[in-house]
Design an enzyme around this catalytic site. Structure first.
Site, PDB file in Angstrom:
ATOM      1  N   THR A  68     -11.428  -4.430  -4.464  1.00 48.31           N
ATOM      2  CA  THR A  68     -11.776  -4.016  -3.098  1.00 48.31           C
ATOM      3  C   THR A  68     -12.158  -2.537  -3.181  1.00 48.31           C
ATOM      4  O   THR A  68     -12.577  -2.064  -4.230  1.00 48.31           O
ATOM      5  CB  THR A  68     -10.585  -4.210  -2.154  1.00 48.31           C
ATOM      6  OG1 THR A  68      -9.491  -3.400  -2.627  1.00 48.31           O
ATOM      7  CG2 THR A  68     -10.135  -5.676  -2.125  1.00 48.31           C
ATOM      8  N   PRO A  82       0.006  -8.555  -4.689  1.00 53.15           N
ATOM      9  CA  PRO A  82      -1.107  -8.829  -5.587  1.00 53.15           C
ATOM     10  C   PRO A  82      -1.115  -7.916  -6.810  1.00 53.15           C
ATOM     11  O   PRO A  82      -0.571  -6.802  -6.791  1.00 53.15           O
ATOM     12  CB  PRO A  82      -2.342  -8.532  -4.719  1.00 53.15           C
ATOM     13  CG  PRO A  82      -1.833  -8.306  -3.326  1.00 53.15           C
ATOM     14  CD  PRO A  82      -0.421  -7.857  -3.482  1.00 53.15           C
ATOM     15  N   PHE A 110      -9.937  -0.350  -3.110  1.00 53.04           N
ATOM     16  CA  PHE A 110      -8.667   0.244  -3.535  1.00 53.04           C
ATOM     17  C   PHE A 110      -8.864   1.343  -4.582  1.00 53.04           C
ATOM     18  O   PHE A 110      -8.397   2.474  -4.416  1.00 53.04           O
ATOM     19  CB  PHE A 110      -7.756  -0.855  -4.098  1.00 53.04           C
ATOM     20  CG  PHE A 110      -6.459  -0.361  -4.666  1.00 53.04           C
ATOM     21  CD1 PHE A 110      -5.353  -0.168  -3.847  1.00 53.04           C
ATOM     22  CD2 PHE A 110      -6.333  -0.083  -6.024  1.00 53.04           C
ATOM     23  CE1 PHE A 110      -4.152   0.298  -4.374  1.00 53.04           C
ATOM     24  CE2 PHE A 110      -5.139   0.383  -6.554  1.00 53.04           C
ATOM     25  CZ  PHE A 110      -4.048   0.578  -5.731  1.00 53.04           C
ATOM     26  N   LYS A 120       5.409   1.263  -2.729  1.00 51.43           N
ATOM     27  CA  LYS A 120       5.392  -0.200  -2.715  1.00 51.43           C
ATOM     28  C   LYS A 120       6.760  -0.782  -3.054  1.00 51.43           C
ATOM     29  O   LYS A 120       7.086  -1.894  -2.609  1.00 51.43           O
ATOM     30  CB  LYS A 120       4.315  -0.716  -3.663  1.00 51.43           C
ATOM     31  CG  LYS A 120       2.898  -0.471  -3.145  1.00 51.43           C
ATOM     32  CD  LYS A 120       2.648  -1.126  -1.788  1.00 51.43           C
ATOM     33  CE  LYS A 120       1.224  -0.979  -1.306  1.00 51.43           C
ATOM     34  NZ  LYS A 120       0.997  -1.637  -0.006  1.00 51.43           N
ATOM     35  N   VAL A 149      -2.532   4.087  11.336  1.00 51.47           N
ATOM     36  CA  VAL A 149      -1.129   3.685  11.439  1.00 51.47           C
ATOM     37  C   VAL A 149      -0.175   4.829  11.136  1.00 51.47           C
ATOM     38  O   VAL A 149       1.024   4.734  11.425  1.00 51.47           O
ATOM     39  CB  VAL A 149      -0.814   2.472  10.535  1.00 51.47           C
ATOM     40  CG1 VAL A 149      -1.646   1.264  10.932  1.00 51.47           C
ATOM     41  CG2 VAL A 149      -1.018   2.813   9.052  1.00 51.47           C
ATOM     42  N   ARG A 183      -9.091   2.400  11.106  1.00 55.13           N
ATOM     43  CA  ARG A 183      -9.485   3.781  11.425  1.00 55.13           C
ATOM     44  C   ARG A 183     -10.983   3.909  11.711  1.00 55.13           C
ATOM     45  O   ARG A 183     -11.389   4.714  12.531  1.00 55.13           O
ATOM     46  CB  ARG A 183      -9.134   4.704  10.253  1.00 55.13           C
ATOM     47  CG  ARG A 183      -7.637   4.868  10.010  1.00 55.13           C
ATOM     48  CD  ARG A 183      -7.375   5.775   8.818  1.00 55.13           C
ATOM     49  NE  ARG A 183      -7.885   5.174   7.580  1.00 55.13           N
ATOM     50  CZ  ARG A 183      -8.931   5.616   6.907  1.00 55.13           C
ATOM     51  NH1 ARG A 183      -9.623   6.654   7.349  1.00 55.13           N
ATOM     52  NH2 ARG A 183      -9.310   5.025   5.787  1.00 55.13           N
ATOM     53  N   ARG A 184     -11.813   3.146  10.983  1.00 59.41           N
ATOM     54  CA  ARG A 184     -13.260   3.365  11.033  1.00 59.41           C
ATOM     55  C   ARG A 184     -13.890   2.526  12.147  1.00 59.41           C
ATOM     56  O   ARG A 184     -14.070   1.319  12.020  1.00 59.41           O
ATOM     57  CB  ARG A 184     -13.867   3.036   9.669  1.00 59.41           C
ATOM     58  CG  ARG A 184     -13.406   4.016   8.596  1.00 59.41           C
ATOM     59  CD  ARG A 184     -13.857   3.627   7.205  1.00 59.41           C
ATOM     60  NE  ARG A 184     -13.110   2.493   6.685  1.00 59.41           N
ATOM     61  CZ  ARG A 184     -13.134   2.113   5.400  1.00 59.41           C
ATOM     62  NH1 ARG A 184     -13.871   2.789   4.532  1.00 59.41           N
ATOM     63  NH2 ARG A 184     -12.437   1.074   5.001  1.00 59.41           N
ATOM     64  N   TYR A 201       2.811   6.063  -5.690  1.00 55.81           N
ATOM     65  CA  TYR A 201       2.293   4.798  -5.171  1.00 55.81           C
ATOM     66  C   TYR A 201       3.290   3.678  -5.450  1.00 55.81           C
ATOM     67  O   TYR A 201       3.607   2.880  -4.552  1.00 55.81           O
ATOM     68  CB  TYR A 201       0.932   4.457  -5.786  1.00 55.81           C
ATOM     69  CG  TYR A 201       0.429   3.093  -5.355  1.00 55.81           C
ATOM     70  CD1 TYR A 201       0.043   2.870  -4.037  1.00 55.81           C
ATOM     71  CD2 TYR A 201       0.371   2.024  -6.250  1.00 55.81           C
ATOM     72  CE1 TYR A 201      -0.390   1.612  -3.623  1.00 55.81           C
ATOM     73  CE2 TYR A 201      -0.068   0.774  -5.844  1.00 55.81           C
ATOM     74  CZ  TYR A 201      -0.451   0.572  -4.535  1.00 55.81           C
ATOM     75  OH  TYR A 201      -0.869  -0.663  -4.123  1.00 55.81           O
ATOM     76  N   VAL A 229      -6.938  -6.425  -7.409  1.00 58.29           N
ATOM     77  CA  VAL A 229      -7.857  -7.017  -6.436  1.00 58.29           C
ATOM     78  C   VAL A 229      -9.057  -6.080  -6.317  1.00 58.29           C
ATOM     79  O   VAL A 229      -8.892  -4.896  -6.018  1.00 58.29           O
ATOM     80  CB  VAL A 229      -7.205  -7.183  -5.045  1.00 58.29           C
ATOM     81  CG1 VAL A 229      -8.142  -7.931  -4.111  1.00 58.29           C
ATOM     82  CG2 VAL A 229      -5.869  -7.903  -5.157  1.00 58.29           C
TER      83      VAL A 229
END
Length: 250
Positions: free
Chosen positions: A186, A181, A188, A155, A59, A34-35, A151, A184
């Site tokens: 990130t 995973p 997130f 998933k 998406v 997106r960015r 969430y 992680v």
């Protein structure tokens, strides 16, 4: 001619690390995110080692996915590796206190976005009888945890879709691998907590989480196996995490 890989959500975390790893492995890269500013920076980096096509894309927008990924330039159309990485968590509240806008964002990105992108790319793989699709799932798709509700549901859907895709594409020789995973480090948690850096940092305190590079290495490992081997499902934890709920923190 180098093979082509497509990575969604390519500008941060697992997506960025995977795009870099695939470029090092000799793939030409289609990167979608997106960015636009970050996309341009990543394209400049990857272009030092391989050919790159960048596509500014959310998406969740089915029409945009169909127009861009469904009508790739001829020289970019034969995608051999698809990494469905775009995904997020938004909010961490019990279901009765949840924000429906957060719910829509997670379902539209994690489930519908994955479907839109796969629909654009998978028919070509099936017609060529060659390809490998990676779906980024989560330990949350195996075990539900407190306040994870929607969430986790999104998933779990990725888990079911990955199994269904594996069956549907079996006659065409297209591999499907789900990577699940644990923690992680990130963006997130920063996204989950709507930009609250303190809350996000606390998620990773007291133990060593996984990194985007760790998951990129797992994808590279699955890609490096002989053609007669397909890893259907890979659950990847930090050493200090047993499952979705149990951590050892010091």
């Amino acid at each position: 001619m180098k093979p082509i890989a497509l990575v969604t959500g390519a500008t941060s975390g697992i997506g960025r690390a995977t795009a870099i790893k695939l470029s090092e492995m000799g793939y030409r890269l289609i990167i979608a995110a997106r960015r636009e500013d970050r996309l341009n920076d990543l394209k400049a980096l990857l272009s030092k080692t391989t050919e790159v096509l960048s596509i500014t894309l959310d998406v969740r927008d089915r029409k945009a996915v169909e127009e861009s990924l469904g009508h790739l330039p001829e020289e970019w159309a034969a995608v051999e590796v698809l990494v469905n990485n775009a995904g997020l968590a938004a909010g961490l509240e019990p279901i009765q206190d949840g924000d429906p806008d957060d719910w829509d964002r997670m379902i539209d990105t994690n489930v519908k976005g994955l479907l839109y992108v796969t629909k654009a790319i998978a028919p070509g793989m099936c017609s060529r009888k060659k390809g490998h699709i990676f779906n980024l799932g989560s330990i949350a798709g195996k075990q539900v945890y407190a306040n994870g509700n929607v969430y986790c549901a999104s998933k779990h859907a990725v888990n079911a879709l990955s199994q269904g895709m594996r069956i549907d594409m079996l006659p065409y020789g297209v591999k499907v691998t789900q990577i699940c995973p644990g923690a992680v480090e990130t963006e997130f948690s920063l996204v989950r907590f709507h930009g609250d850096q303190h809350k996000a940092d606390n998620v990773y305190t007291g133990y060593e989480p996984l990194t985007g590079n760790d998951i990129a290495d797992c994808i590279a490992s699955a890609l490096s196996l002989p053609q007669n081997i397909c890893i259907n499902d890979m659950v990847v934890m930090p050493k200090s995490q047993a499952n979705s709920m149990y951590f050892y923190k010091q």
